[in-house]
Write a protein that holds these residues in place. Sequence first.
Motif, mmCIF file in Angstrom:
data_model
loop_
_atom_site.group_PDB
_atom_site.id
_atom_site.type_symbol
_atom_site.label_atom_id
_atom_site.label_comp_id
_atom_site.label_asym_id
_atom_site.label_seq_id
_atom_site.Cartn_x
_atom_site.Cartn_y
_atom_site.Cartn_z
ATOM 1 N N GLY A 125 26.589 2.239 70.704
ATOM 2 C CA GLY A 125 27.390 2.262 69.480
ATOM 3 C C GLY A 125 27.008 0.598 69.283
ATOM 4 O O GLY A 125 27.760 -0.243 68.571
ATOM 5 N N LYS A 126 25.820 2.015 68.162
ATOM 6 C CA LYS A 126 25.367 0.235 67.152
ATOM 7 C C LYS A 126 25.234 0.937 65.741
ATOM 8 O O LYS A 126 24.541 0.501 65.079
ATOM 9 C CB LYS A 126 23.582 0.581 67.610
ATOM 10 N N ASP A 127 26.099 2.010 65.850
ATOM 11 C CA ASP A 127 26.226 2.647 64.342
ATOM 12 C C ASP A 127 24.873 3.691 64.436
ATOM 13 O O ASP A 127 24.203 3.006 62.809
ATOM 14 C CB ASP A 127 26.743 2.111 63.279
ATOM 15 N N TRP A 128 23.975 3.743 65.283
ATOM 16 C CA TRP A 128 22.631 4.691 64.969
ATOM 17 C C TRP A 128 22.719 5.941 64.668
ATOM 18 O O TRP A 128 21.911 7.162 64.429
ATOM 19 C CB TRP A 128 22.132 4.466 65.615
ATOM 20 N N TRP A 129 24.199 6.713 64.568
ATOM 21 C CA TRP A 129 24.386 7.939 64.127
ATOM 22 C C TRP A 129 25.144 8.276 63.058
ATOM 23 O O TRP A 129 25.134 8.999 62.654
ATOM 24 C CB TRP A 129 25.070 8.453 65.160
ATOM 25 N N GLY A 130 24.484 7.557 61.941
ATOM 26 C CA GLY A 130 25.163 7.733 60.487
ATOM 27 C C GLY A 130 24.453 8.722 59.922
ATOM 28 O O GLY A 130 23.178 8.787 59.859
ATOM 29 N N ASP A 131 24.319 8.904 58.246
ATOM 30 C CA ASP A 131 24.073 9.669 57.167
ATOM 31 C C ASP A 131 23.561 9.028 55.940
ATOM 32 O O ASP A 131 23.021 9.685 54.914
ATOM 33 C CB ASP A 131 25.033 10.908 56.943
ATOM 34 N N GLU A 132 23.043 7.865 55.836
ATOM 35 C CA GLU A 132 22.785 7.058 54.531
ATOM 36 C C GLU A 132 21.561 7.306 55.285
ATOM 37 O O GLU A 132 20.675 6.771 53.564
ATOM 38 C CB GLU A 132 22.868 5.500 55.253
ATOM 39 N N TRP A 133 20.914 7.652 55.707
ATOM 40 C CA TRP A 133 19.365 7.799 55.605
ATOM 41 C C TRP A 133 18.770 9.426 54.833
ATOM 42 O O TRP A 133 17.630 9.976 55.195
ATOM 43 C CB TRP A 133 18.159 7.257 56.654
ATOM 44 N N TRP A 134 19.444 10.208 55.272
ATOM 45 C CA TRP A 134 19.400 11.215 54.872
ATOM 46 C C TRP A 134 18.662 11.913 53.361
ATOM 47 O O TRP A 134 17.891 12.303 53.315
ATOM 48 C CB TRP A 134 20.813 12.666 54.977
ATOM 49 N N MET A 135 19.438 10.796 52.090
ATOM 50 C CA MET A 135 19.274 11.181 51.215
ATOM 51 C C MET A 135 17.370 10.624 50.768
ATOM 52 O O MET A 135 16.627 11.047 50.033
ATOM 53 C CB MET A 135 20.058 10.195 50.267
ATOM 54 N N PRO A 136 17.084 9.448 50.905
ATOM 55 C CA PRO A 136 16.165 8.914 51.161
ATOM 56 C C PRO A 136 15.501 9.278 52.446
ATOM 57 O O PRO A 136 14.004 9.662 51.290
ATOM 58 C CB PRO A 136 16.552 6.938 51.277
ATOM 59 N N ALA A 137 15.569 10.395 53.060
ATOM 60 C CA ALA A 137 14.200 10.571 54.236
ATOM 61 C C ALA A 137 14.631 12.184 53.097
ATOM 62 O O ALA A 137 12.725 13.122 53.317
ATOM 63 C CB ALA A 137 14.730 11.162 55.101
ATOM 64 N N THR A 138 15.270 13.486 52.657
ATOM 65 C CA THR A 138 14.728 13.855 51.377
ATOM 66 C C THR A 138 13.872 13.659 50.768
ATOM 67 O O THR A 138 13.020 14.564 50.645
ATOM 68 C CB THR A 138 16.211 14.737 51.741
ATOM 69 N N ARG A 139 14.259 12.875 49.528
ATOM 70 C CA ARG A 139 13.650 11.670 48.508
ATOM 71 C C ARG A 139 12.027 12.099 48.903
ATOM 72 O O ARG A 139 10.938 12.438 48.197
ATOM 73 C CB ARG A 139 13.832 10.841 48.127
ATOM 74 N N THR A 140 11.571 11.430 50.733
ATOM 75 C CA THR A 140 9.765 11.432 50.435
ATOM 76 C C THR A 140 9.149 12.761 50.457
ATOM 77 O O THR A 140 8.323 12.587 50.353
ATOM 78 C CB THR A 140 9.627 10.655 51.611
ATOM 79 N N GLY A 141 9.748 13.862 50.717
ATOM 80 C CA GLY A 141 9.376 15.055 50.992
ATOM 81 C C GLY A 141 9.065 15.337 52.584
ATOM 82 O O GLY A 141 8.004 16.305 52.784
ATOM 83 N N ARG A 142 8.869 14.091 53.308
ATOM 84 C CA ARG A 142 8.132 14.140 54.852
ATOM 85 C C ARG A 142 9.162 14.775 55.184
ATOM 86 O O ARG A 142 9.135 15.274 56.472
ATOM 87 C CB ARG A 142 7.941 12.608 54.838
ATOM 88 N N ILE A 143 10.553 14.657 55.669
ATOM 89 C CA ILE A 143 11.727 15.091 56.233
ATOM 90 C C ILE A 143 12.241 15.983 55.776
ATOM 91 O O ILE A 143 13.619 15.090 54.760
ATOM 92 C CB ILE A 143 12.444 14.047 57.314
ATOM 93 N N ALA A 144 12.887 16.799 55.704
ATOM 94 C CA ALA A 144 13.746 17.831 55.410
ATOM 95 C C ALA A 144 15.301 18.336 55.916
ATOM 96 O O ALA A 144 15.124 17.519 57.338
ATOM 97 C CB ALA A 144 13.954 19.895 55.460
ATOM 98 N N ILE A 145 16.129 18.048 55.789
ATOM 99 C CA ILE A 145 17.765 17.682 56.328
ATOM 100 C C ILE A 145 18.202 19.141 56.489
ATOM 101 O O ILE A 145 18.491 20.005 55.138
ATOM 102 C CB ILE A 145 18.277 17.041 55.785
ATOM 103 N N GLU A 146 18.710 19.139 57.833
ATOM 104 C CA GLU A 146 19.574 20.628 57.984
ATOM 105 C C GLU A 146 20.209 21.285 58.515
ATOM 106 O O GLU A 146 20.781 20.076 60.024
ATOM 107 C CB GLU A 146 18.099 22.486 58.224
ATOM 108 N N ASN A 147 21.082 22.218 58.593
ATOM 109 C CA ASN A 147 22.796 22.139 60.036
ATOM 110 C C ASN A 147 22.062 22.592 61.074
ATOM 111 O O ASN A 147 22.035 23.554 61.543
ATOM 112 C CB ASN A 147 23.032 23.327 59.383
ATOM 113 N N HIS A 148 22.771 21.210 61.982
ATOM 114 C CA HIS A 148 22.763 21.306 63.631
ATOM 115 C C HIS A 148 24.744 21.774 63.635
ATOM 116 O O HIS A 148 24.847 21.090 64.956
ATOM 117 C CB HIS A 148 22.627 19.864 64.338
ATOM 118 N N SER A 149 24.908 22.156 63.516
ATOM 119 C CA SER A 149 26.305 22.302 63.173
ATOM 120 C C SER A 149 27.941 21.481 62.863
ATOM 121 O O SER A 149 27.150 20.226 62.547
ATOM 122 C CB SER A 149 26.806 22.872 64.898
ATOM 123 N N TRP A 150 28.731 21.614 62.728
ATOM 124 C CA TRP A 150 29.456 20.343 62.298
ATOM 125 C C TRP A 150 29.982 19.384 64.042
ATOM 126 O O TRP A 150 29.632 18.326 63.273
ATOM 127 C CB TRP A 150 31.115 21.302 62.342
#
Length: 272
Positions: A125-150
């Motif tokens: 319950g520490k809010d460790w499952w957010g999506d705020e990191w998706w954009m900076p991760a994508t911008r680095t080119g190091r981690i691509a974000i893809e679909n693991h379902s809804w």
Amino acid sequence: MRAAVLCYHSINIHGNQHENNDHVALAEDLRLIHSLGLRIRPLHELVDALDGKADVAGPCVALSFDDGSWFDWHDLAHPTCGIQRSFANILSDFEDRTGQPAPATSFVIASPQARATLDRTCMIGKDWWGDEWWMPATRTGRIAIENHSWDHQHETLPHIASGLPGGTFANVLDHAAADIQIRQASAYIDALLPQRRTRLFAYPYGESNDYLVNEYLPGFRHEHGLDAAFGTHPEPVTRNSSRWLLGRYVCGHHWSGTDSLRLLLKDAIGPV
């Protein structure tokens, strides 16, 4: 092309050894992969090679992360195991040390409501499952974000969007349920990351079925826009692989140390 796609889960932290911590495992495995002279290729390149759009010659390795928590991106203090180096920083450390890139793909759960619940039921319950990191991760080119379902059809959720029982993805057997779990998830991810489009899917629990593999994914590609899907059955990706049921090897399940990974890679992609 003959590639071993390795899968790690950043929330798998039950100690500080390879066999019980996927962060420790990733760092040690990268050192082994480099010592074997194997190149790490992005999943997107492997999929493009299925269409002849990319040249992926020889044996190689690809990296994937499932469930997509903040542990993928940011160093965090685990309550019993201490500070954990994030997957992203482990990849960065490897590149700094070797001069070789180590691109990875994180398959994320799209629903913010589901992730908020899973943060309590599967973490602390520490809010460790957010999506705020998706954009900076994508911008680095190091981690691509893809679909693991809804919502992963996760068994701990009080309400699953498809209305189906949780704990399995094999019961997604019609167009309406598949659209909710797959197409809706891609749409949400694309809205948050408009500079790219969702191309890849990883089956929750590694579970697929004939309808998804042989009807929905190939037959409605013009609607969901995906190019390939990955399971967790232990086999390499080759040009003869089914694009809607590509194999992966799961850390802690298919190998649990660098010695067993060495044997796995030899079996999967040949002598290295």
